[in-house]
Write a protein that holds these residues in place. Structure first.
Motif, short mmCIF file in Angstrom:
data_model
loop_
_atom_site.label_atom_id
_atom_site.label_comp_id
_atom_site.label_asym_id
_atom_site.label_seq_id
_atom_site.Cartn_x
_atom_site.Cartn_y
_atom_site.Cartn_z
N GLU A 18 0.83 -1.20 0.00
CA GLU A 18 0.00 0.00 0.00
C GLU A 18 0.87 1.26 0.00
N LEU A 67 2.24 2.24 -3.35
CA LEU A 67 1.35 2.85 -4.34
C LEU A 67 1.72 4.32 -4.50
N ALA A 68 2.04 4.93 -3.38
CA ALA A 68 2.39 6.34 -3.43
C ALA A 68 3.91 6.52 -3.53
N ASP A 69 4.63 5.60 -2.91
CA ASP A 69 6.09 5.70 -2.92
C ASP A 69 6.67 4.40 -3.47
N PRO A 70 6.85 4.34 -4.80
CA PRO A 70 7.26 3.10 -5.44
C PRO A 70 8.53 2.48 -4.84
N ASP A 71 9.42 3.31 -4.32
CA ASP A 71 10.66 2.79 -3.75
C ASP A 71 10.42 1.76 -2.65
N PHE A 78 8.63 -0.61 -2.56
CA PHE A 78 8.40 -1.96 -3.05
C PHE A 78 9.65 -2.83 -2.93
N ALA A 79 10.82 -2.20 -2.91
CA ALA A 79 12.06 -2.97 -2.77
C ALA A 79 12.06 -3.77 -1.47
N PHE A 94 5.50 -5.53 -9.12
CA PHE A 94 5.54 -4.07 -8.97
C PHE A 94 4.51 -3.41 -9.87
N ARG A 95 4.44 -3.87 -11.11
CA ARG A 95 3.49 -3.26 -12.04
C ARG A 95 2.05 -3.55 -11.66
N LYS A 96 1.85 -4.71 -11.02
CA LYS A 96 0.48 -5.09 -10.69
C LYS A 96 0.10 -4.71 -9.28
N ARG A 97 0.95 -3.98 -8.61
CA ARG A 97 0.72 -3.78 -7.18
C ARG A 97 -0.56 -3.01 -6.87
N THR A 98 -1.02 -2.20 -7.83
CA THR A 98 -2.25 -1.45 -7.57
C THR A 98 -3.44 -2.39 -7.47
N ARG A 99 -3.28 -3.60 -7.99
CA ARG A 99 -4.41 -4.54 -7.96
C ARG A 99 -4.26 -5.55 -6.84
N TYR A 100 -3.29 -5.36 -6.01
CA TYR A 100 -3.09 -6.31 -4.91
C TYR A 100 -4.23 -6.16 -3.91
#
Lengths: 365, 210
Positions: free
Chosen positions: B39, B42-46, B48-49, B85-91
């Motif tokens: 979550e 979503l706003a801070d892609p970093d 995700f690492a 990462f690309r699909k994270r908005t649909r998690y």
């Protein structure tokens, strides 16, 4: 329940070789690089599997034209061109300000489409984005595969449920790739050319409201510039990466317009709000992927690439998007290189989306 | 060069229990979950690492077990996290543990390397029959990659990729039925019936090799 066969398979589980630190570090770097070039992610974007990273602008750039446009008169040549040829002149500041261009764009907005919730917004576009693959090391042979880049090009047709409640489709036709300026074109660049993919866009759990881009959600966005500006910054809020809010807000502008139909009131508000984002200015002689010339309005991102929305100089309709290198060092490509380009060719309303047989690639993830 | 904040899932301390009237500890527990990390990303892609740091080793182990070349396993792991990462908005943020989701993505990518997997299974199946006899005498605990019983390898090679994906998520990745259902996006009932069918197929294949 008889579990014997499962246990048999479990006991025969092979040992796993360790994850080589170099390979792991490369994978992590690739991920961090992908994250660094993106604002809030766009779920429908999909690249060929050969590509490890999306182009710098894969999310940040591409466009929506509100009007029903006819196809472009000038097709970009499909042939491969030497790297030098895609370099264009450095953007020159336009004699008008971004506020003026966006203001005119806002005034030019007319209501054209009224998709019902049970219909689909169908958008045709042409795109060119960078495909990046990280440097990798084969742990068995010790051979190093170099980092590669090229520009992959597609024609896309997307059918998206107006309120996100129905399954949509996406057709991607891969066109001839081009060299990424300053980089040799890798062999794998040709793998996808000529292929056509049909993908399902399944109905997924809804996103947080501030990140949705379906038509029903767009209709509920503020219809005034101040409210829209607050939305742009809110959708990029609590990022933690201080100083990047303006970049994130600009990215959100593109996300709202790309492969989409923004209702007239919200579109006008969006253009006015976009003009207030620090760093946004206007340049002349911007061109979209269909070769249509216009005025570019954009800002330079942290990757040294200027991301422009391209507007028709007469009608102020949005034509497409483009990315152009401003900082050679950060972009690792010659100044003035065109590294992303899109053209929105038509936006219409459809009652149905074409049915797509089950494909492994789709899913809510 | 890269310092890994979470070397291994097993080494990650369990989240503190949530006291009924302690919003702060609830918050701490929430922040520690994969869902919270996704979550934030979503706003801070970093951010995700952080997910990579938690689960990359585990996903790599699974890919390496299923594919015959470590480069392919490296690719699958790298690609798994990029796809995620690309699909994270649909998690689905109600799922605190992201491993089933990551395994699901990895499974699809491994299917893309089907040739490498089939090659592995066929190569193992072709091993001299003595090796199979040898296998019988060794304790199960000592079975290694080379010791994957040829008849069993042949049986695995004979499964459909959907059957193999499910079986190996359960047998090798040790996912529960619920987690496997989540990973593959299928109902739990389908997990049960598919596994039952798979067991029968393996049994028959082993009998025909006996």
């Amino acid at each position: 329940m008889n579990e014997d066969e499962i246990q048999l398979v479990a006991r025969a589980r092979p040992d796993a070789p360790p994850y080589a630190p170099e390979a792991k570090a490369a994978a992590r770097r690739g991920l961090v690089a992908a994250a660094a070039t993106r604002g809030p992610s766009r779920p429908l974007w999909r690249r060929p599997p050969a590509m490890l990273l999306a182009g710098a602008l894969a999310v940040a750039v591409a466009a929506t034209v509100p009007a029903l446009l006819t196809g472009p008169g000038t097709e970009p040549g499909p042939g491969r061109e030497p790297a030098g040829k895609v370099v264009v002149a450095l953007p020159k500041l336009a004699p008008v300000s971004a506020t003026e261009v966006l203001g005119r764009a806002a005034k030019a907005v007319k209501a054209e489409l009224e998709p019902r919730d049970d219909q689909f917004v169908k958008v045709e576009s042409e795109t060119m984005y960078g495909a990046f693959s990280g440097k990798s090391v084969n742990t068995e042979t010790g051979e190093t595969a170099p980092e590669t880049r090229y520009l992959y090009r597609t024609k896309r047709v997307i059918w998206q449920s107006a309120d996100g409640s129905r399954e949509g489709s996406l057709r991607i036709e891969y066109l001839q790739p081009k060299a990424y300026p300053g980089w040799p074109i890798p062999e794998e660049a040709d793998d996808e050319a000529g292929k056509v993919e049909m993908l399902r866009l399944p109905v997924c759990d809804p996103l947080p409201a501030r990140l949705r881009t379906d038509h029903a959600a767009l209709k509920r966005l503020p219809a005034d510039a101040g409210g829209m500006r607050a939305h742009l910054y809110e959708s990029a809020r609590d990022g933690g990466s201080k100083g990047d809010e303006d970049e994130a807000a600009w990215t959100r502008v593109g996300d709202l317009l790309r492969e989409n139909y923004m209702p007239a009131a919200q579109r006008a508000a969006l253009f006015e709000a976009a003009a207030t984002i620090p760093g946004v200015d206007a340049v002349q002689d911007a061109e979209d992927a269909a070769g249509r010339r216009g005025i570019g309005v954009g800002r330079v991102g942290p990757d040294g690439i200027r991301e422009d929305l391209v507007f028709d100089p007469e009608t102020y309709e949005l034509l497409g998007e483009r990315g152009i290198v401003v900082d050679e060092k950060r972009a690792e490509s010659p100044k003035g290189s065109l590294v992303a380009s899109t053209a929105q060719l038509s936006v219409t309303v459809a009652d149905e989306a074409p049915a797509v047989p089950d494909d492994d690639a789709s899913g809510c993830g | 060069m890269v310092t890994l904040a979470f070397p291994d899932r097993a080494a990650t301390p369990a989240a503190p229990p949530i006291a009924p009237s302690a919003p702060l500890s609830a918050l701490v527990a929430t922040l520690a979950s994969d869902a919270a990390l996704i979550e934030e990303s979503l706003a801070d892609p970093d951010r995700f690492a952080g997910l990579f740091d938690r689960h990359a080793d585990e996903i790599h182990r699974y890919a390496a077990r299923r594919l015959d070349d470590v480069t392919a396993a490296d690719d699958v792991t790298a690609e798994t996290f990029l796809v995620a990462f690309r699909k994270r908005t649909r998690y689905d943020l109600t799922r605190s543990d992201a491993r089933p989701w990551l395994y699901g993505i990895a499974s699809k990518l491994i299917s893309g390397h089907r040739r490498a997997e089939t090659r592995r299974l066929k190569a193992l199946a072709r091993q001299a029959p003595e090796r199979a006899a040898d296998f019988e005498e060794r304790s199960a605990e000592r079975v290694t990659a080379d010791g994957l019983r040829p008849a069993l390898a042949a049986a695995l090679a004979g499964l459909s990729s959907a059957e193999r994906d499910l079986l190996l998520l359960v047998a090798w990745a040790e996912l529960t039925y619920e987690e496997a259902a989540e990973a593959l996006g299928i109902p739990i009932g389908t997990v049960r019936s598919r596994l039952s069918r798979t067991r029968t197929k393996i049994r028959r294949s082993l009998e025909s090799h006996a």
